[in-house]
Scaffold this motif. Structure first.
Motif, PDB file in Angstrom:
ATOM      1  N   SER A 197       0.819  -1.223   0.000  1.00 53.74           N
ATOM      2  CA  SER A 197       0.000   0.000   0.000  1.00 53.74           C
ATOM      3  C   SER A 197       0.848   1.265   0.000  1.00 53.74           C
ATOM      4  CB  SER A 197      -0.960  -0.001   1.204  1.00 53.74           C
ATOM      5  OG  SER A 197      -1.849  -1.091   1.135  1.00 53.74           O
ATOM      6  N   ASN A 198       1.702   1.390  -1.013  1.00 50.05           N
ATOM      7  CA  ASN A 198       2.590   2.548  -1.090  1.00 50.05           C
ATOM      8  C   ASN A 198       2.314   3.323  -2.382  1.00 50.05           C
ATOM      9  OD1 ASN A 198       4.626   4.355  -0.515  1.00 50.05           O
ATOM     10  ND2 ASN A 198       6.260   3.038  -1.296  1.00 50.05           N
ATOM     11  N   PRO A 199       1.296   4.203  -2.367  1.00 49.16           N
ATOM     12  CA  PRO A 199       0.944   4.928  -3.593  1.00 49.16           C
ATOM     13  C   PRO A 199       1.888   6.092  -3.864  1.00 49.16           C
ATOM     14  CG  PRO A 199      -0.465   5.642  -1.812  1.00 49.16           C
ATOM     15  CD  PRO A 199       0.405   4.539  -1.251  1.00 49.16           C
ATOM     16  N   ASN A 200       1.995   6.441  -5.123  1.00 50.77           N
ATOM     17  CA  ASN A 200       2.794   7.590  -5.533  1.00 50.77           C
ATOM     18  C   ASN A 200       1.899   8.828  -5.489  1.00 50.77           C
ATOM     19  OD1 ASN A 200       4.866   9.173  -6.583  1.00 50.77           O
ATOM     20  ND2 ASN A 200       4.290   8.730  -8.703  1.00 50.77           N
ATOM     21  N   GLU A 201       1.587   9.255  -4.288  1.00 48.60           N
ATOM     22  CA  GLU A 201       0.635  10.353  -4.122  1.00 48.60           C
ATOM     23  C   GLU A 201       1.246  11.687  -4.555  1.00 48.60           C
ATOM     24  OE1 GLU A 201      -2.610   9.663  -0.859  1.00 48.60           O
ATOM     25  OE2 GLU A 201      -0.644   9.598   0.086  1.00 48.60           O
ATOM     26  N   ASP A 202       0.458  12.425  -5.291  1.00 50.56           N
ATOM     27  CA  ASP A 202       0.849  13.773  -5.717  1.00 50.56           C
ATOM     28  C   ASP A 202      -0.399  14.645  -5.576  1.00 50.56           C
ATOM     29  OD1 ASP A 202       1.612  16.104  -6.973  1.00 50.56           O
ATOM     30  OD2 ASP A 202       2.712  15.090  -8.576  1.00 50.56           O
ATOM     31  N   ASP A 203      -0.650  15.073  -4.348  1.00 48.52           N
ATOM     32  CA  ASP A 203      -1.885  15.799  -4.046  1.00 48.52           C
ATOM     33  C   ASP A 203      -2.042  17.047  -4.904  1.00 48.52           C
ATOM     34  OD1 ASP A 203      -2.497  13.922  -2.147  1.00 48.52           O
ATOM     35  OD2 ASP A 203      -1.664  15.070  -0.476  1.00 48.52           O
ATOM     36  N   LYS A 204      -0.943  17.740  -5.154  1.00 52.19           N
ATOM     37  CA  LYS A 204      -1.016  18.971  -5.935  1.00 52.19           C
ATOM     38  C   LYS A 204      -1.472  18.686  -7.361  1.00 52.19           C
ATOM     39  CE  LYS A 204       1.691  22.982  -7.414  1.00 52.19           C
ATOM     40  NZ  LYS A 204       3.028  23.639  -7.415  1.00 52.19           N
ATOM     41  N   PHE A 205      -0.926  17.635  -7.962  1.00 52.96           N
ATOM     42  CA  PHE A 205      -1.304  17.281  -9.333  1.00 52.96           C
ATOM     43  C   PHE A 205      -2.797  16.985  -9.428  1.00 52.96           C
ATOM     44  CE2 PHE A 205      -2.295  13.790 -12.262  1.00 52.96           C
ATOM     45  CZ  PHE A 205      -1.977  14.382 -13.473  1.00 52.96           C
ATOM     46  N   TRP A 206      -3.292  16.110  -8.540  1.00 49.10           N
ATOM     47  CA  TRP A 206      -4.696  15.716  -8.609  1.00 49.10           C
ATOM     48  C   TRP A 206      -5.616  16.875  -8.244  1.00 49.10           C
ATOM     49  CZ3 TRP A 206      -5.623  11.739 -11.399  1.00 49.10           C
ATOM     50  CH2 TRP A 206      -4.724  10.672 -11.453  1.00 49.10           C
ATOM     51  N   GLU A 207      -5.203  17.701  -7.294  1.00 50.82           N
ATOM     52  CA  GLU A 207      -6.027  18.843  -6.900  1.00 50.82           C
ATOM     53  C   GLU A 207      -6.189  19.822  -8.056  1.00 50.82           C
ATOM     54  OE1 GLU A 207      -5.915  22.555  -3.697  1.00 50.82           O
ATOM     55  OE2 GLU A 207      -4.681  20.767  -3.344  1.00 50.82           O
ATOM     56  N   GLU A 208      -5.083  20.125  -8.736  1.00 47.75           N
ATOM     57  CA  GLU A 208      -5.149  21.060  -9.860  1.00 47.75           C
ATOM     58  C   GLU A 208      -5.977  20.488 -11.007  1.00 47.75           C
ATOM     59  OE1 GLU A 208      -1.137  21.901 -10.881  1.00 47.75           O
ATOM     60  OE2 GLU A 208      -0.807  23.289  -9.196  1.00 47.75           O
ATOM     61  N   LEU A 209      -5.816  19.194 -11.273  1.00 45.90           N
ATOM     62  CA  LEU A 209      -6.563  18.575 -12.367  1.00 45.90           C
ATOM     63  C   LEU A 209      -8.055  18.529 -12.070  1.00 45.90           C
ATOM     64  CD1 LEU A 209      -6.572  17.022 -15.079  1.00 45.90           C
ATOM     65  CD2 LEU A 209      -6.220  14.923 -13.762  1.00 45.90           C
ATOM     66  N   LEU A 210      -8.406  18.109 -10.858  1.00 42.02           N
ATOM     67  CA  LEU A 210      -9.816  17.914 -10.527  1.00 42.02           C
ATOM     68  C   LEU A 210     -10.545  19.215 -10.237  1.00 42.02           C
ATOM     69  CD1 LEU A 210      -9.520  14.672  -8.365  1.00 42.02           C
ATOM     70  CD2 LEU A 210     -10.262  14.881 -10.749  1.00 42.02           C
TER      71      LEU A 210
END
Length: 488
Positions: A424-437
């Protein structure tokens, strides 16, 4: 992630034929059985990985296909069972043998220099340890290892490469259905009938160059095929899903590929289509190619593309908007899946957007990752999983394949996938997903897979925890593993 370089090598010397300068006395394969068990020779092969390590062929399974409700003997596949869909996935076309070679450098760009390069490379035949199953075999093997019942519909020749490929498919529990009808007329030259070979050249930086016989002609490699065989139609009829990709156009005529699509629609079989890098050239290709890819894009139930491929087909750089445009133009389209490389993946429907980050892994080789990803999407589709769960398992299978070297028998095993998911080690990139969504906040439903779920009804997008997804996915995979163990 390592970059890939696609090289088209226009040289008649780029392929080694096992029987050079000979004519095929009887170009037809004598048997017409659907599953080519008569050609299986139970030998053990090994393959040299890009690190120079030999790995053995997986243990052979019984001569049967393990489907959802038990075991179906090979010979049963040609029986007409109206309405019964006891095959999970049938791949259509794109069966080849990869010749994987480490080279000091990839071929130069000038045509005459590339020709000289390939002439030198082809002076001696490649050792069998460099052979590997390629093309749609990657997806088929990955799907079979997830416990799905798989049949490969296509063409392989009656020579050493064809028998090698059939042995591998058989060892993985995958059936083989000959695509061409007996009354097809083909050229007497053996090269038009032989199993398609693809040279996979790997330089010290792990960049790849690819070439095959299909690069040397404006016509598909098997343009002598005119119609689907009765057995191929039966396999499509009995399958829940057929899968085709853009590389299928390199070997099969647009008319033949469209006939497979039309028949799948007629008999209620879902269609998965991945245009791949060929999509960009097909939409500006011959009138037949343009008509065929347009029909696949509109009539497929599930489309799978990278963000770059989605942009090339729609002219839209936002991956979600590009996916929504493909949905809008589609007639039967239910899902559009955008592969975002190391960022993760997105699944778009008419009413929802689901996003899942990729898993963090040490990437060795990206060849076969996309094919493995498709197999897991089929697994989620068939088992009617929540959309974000489907992306989770697909990301895991693709990432587990990237940790190995090469495709074919080197795609991820079920054990590797489960081990990766347990981590359970995701490559999280909160900034990327926040900007896209944030650009799509008006969507009816947005779900994002995260390491930790946030509580609250008004949180947007809705977050699903990876731990919860894994806890519900692992029992399904463990069940598939148990079935595989019993079948061996």
């Amino acid at each position: 992630m390592h970059n890939q370089v696609v090289v088209s090598l226009k040289s008649k010397h780029a392929l080694f034929h096992p029987y050079p300068n000979t004519l095929l006395q009887n170009p037809r394969l004598s048997p017409s059985s659907v599953v080519r068990t008569n050609f299986y020779h139970h030998h053990h092969y090994s393959v040299l990985t890009c690190r120079g390590i030999e790995v053995s062929v997986p243990k052979q399974r019984p001569n049967s296909l393990s489907f959802g409700n038990g075991s179906v003997d090979d010979e049963r596949i040609n029986k007409s069972v109206v309405g019964v869909k006891d095959i999970d996935v049938a791949t259509v076309g794109n069966l080849c043998v990869d010749i994987v070679l480490n080279v000091p450098k990839l071929p130069p760009k000038p045509l005459d220099e590339r020709k000289a390069y390939m002439e030198e490379l082809s002076k001696s035949p490649p050792d069998k340890k460099y052979w590997e199953a390629g093309g749609n075999c990657n997806m088929a093997i990955a799907a079979a290892r997830l416990g799905l019942g798989v049949v490969a519909v296509g063409h392989v020749g009656d020579e050493i490469y064809g028998r090698f490929l059939l042995d591998i498919l058989h060892a993985e529990g995958i059936g083989m259905v000959e695509m061409n009808e007996q009354n097809d007329i083909i050229d007497s030259l053996r090269s038009t009938y032989e199993t398609l070979l693809c040279w996979v050249l790997v330089d010290p930086l792990q960049k790849h160059g690819f070439c095959s016989r299909a690069d040397f002609s404006e016509e598909p490699a098997f343009n002598w095929m005119n119609m689907l065989s009765t057995e191929a139609r039966m396999a499509i009829r009995r399958s829940k899903i057929i899968f085709c990709n853009g590389y299928g156009f390199d070997e099969l005529s647009p008319r033949l590929l469209v006939s497979a699509l039309d028949y799948a629609v007629e008999v209620g079989t879902s269609i998965f289509f991945d245009p791949g890098p060929r999509g960009k050239s097909l939409i500006i290709g011959t009138p037949e190619e343009k008509t065929a890819i347009d029909k696949y894009l509109r009539m497929s139930d599930v489309l799978l593309l990278t963000s770059e491929e989605a942009e090339s087909l729609t002219g839209i750089d936002d991956p979600i908007l590009a996916g929504q445009e493909l949905l809008r133009k589609g007639i039967r389209t239910k899902w559009v899946i955008i592969k975002m490389g190391p960022k993760g993946s997105i699944l778009i429907t008419t009413s929802s957007i689901s996003c899942a980050p990729a898993f963090k892994v040490n990437v060795i080789d990206t060849v076969g990752c996309g094919d493995s990803f498709v197999a897991a999407i089929a697994f989620g589709f068939i088992h009617k999983m929540p959309l974000v769960y489907t992306l989770t398992i697909a990301n895991a299978v693709g990432a587990a394949t990237a940790m190995g070297c090469g495709a074919g028998r080197n795609v991820a095993t079920l054990e590797q996938v489960m081990e990766l998911m347990r981590g359970s080690n995701p490559n999280e990139d909160d900034k990327f997903w926040e900007e896209l969504l944030n650009e799509h906040s008006d969507a009816k439903e947005i779900t994002l897979l995260t390491k930790v779920a946030l509580n609250g009804n008004n949180i947007h997008p809705q977050r699903t925890s990876l731990q919860k997804a894994v806890s519900e996915l692992l029992p399904k995979l463990e069940s598939a593993q148990t079935k595989q163990t019993r079948a061996c």
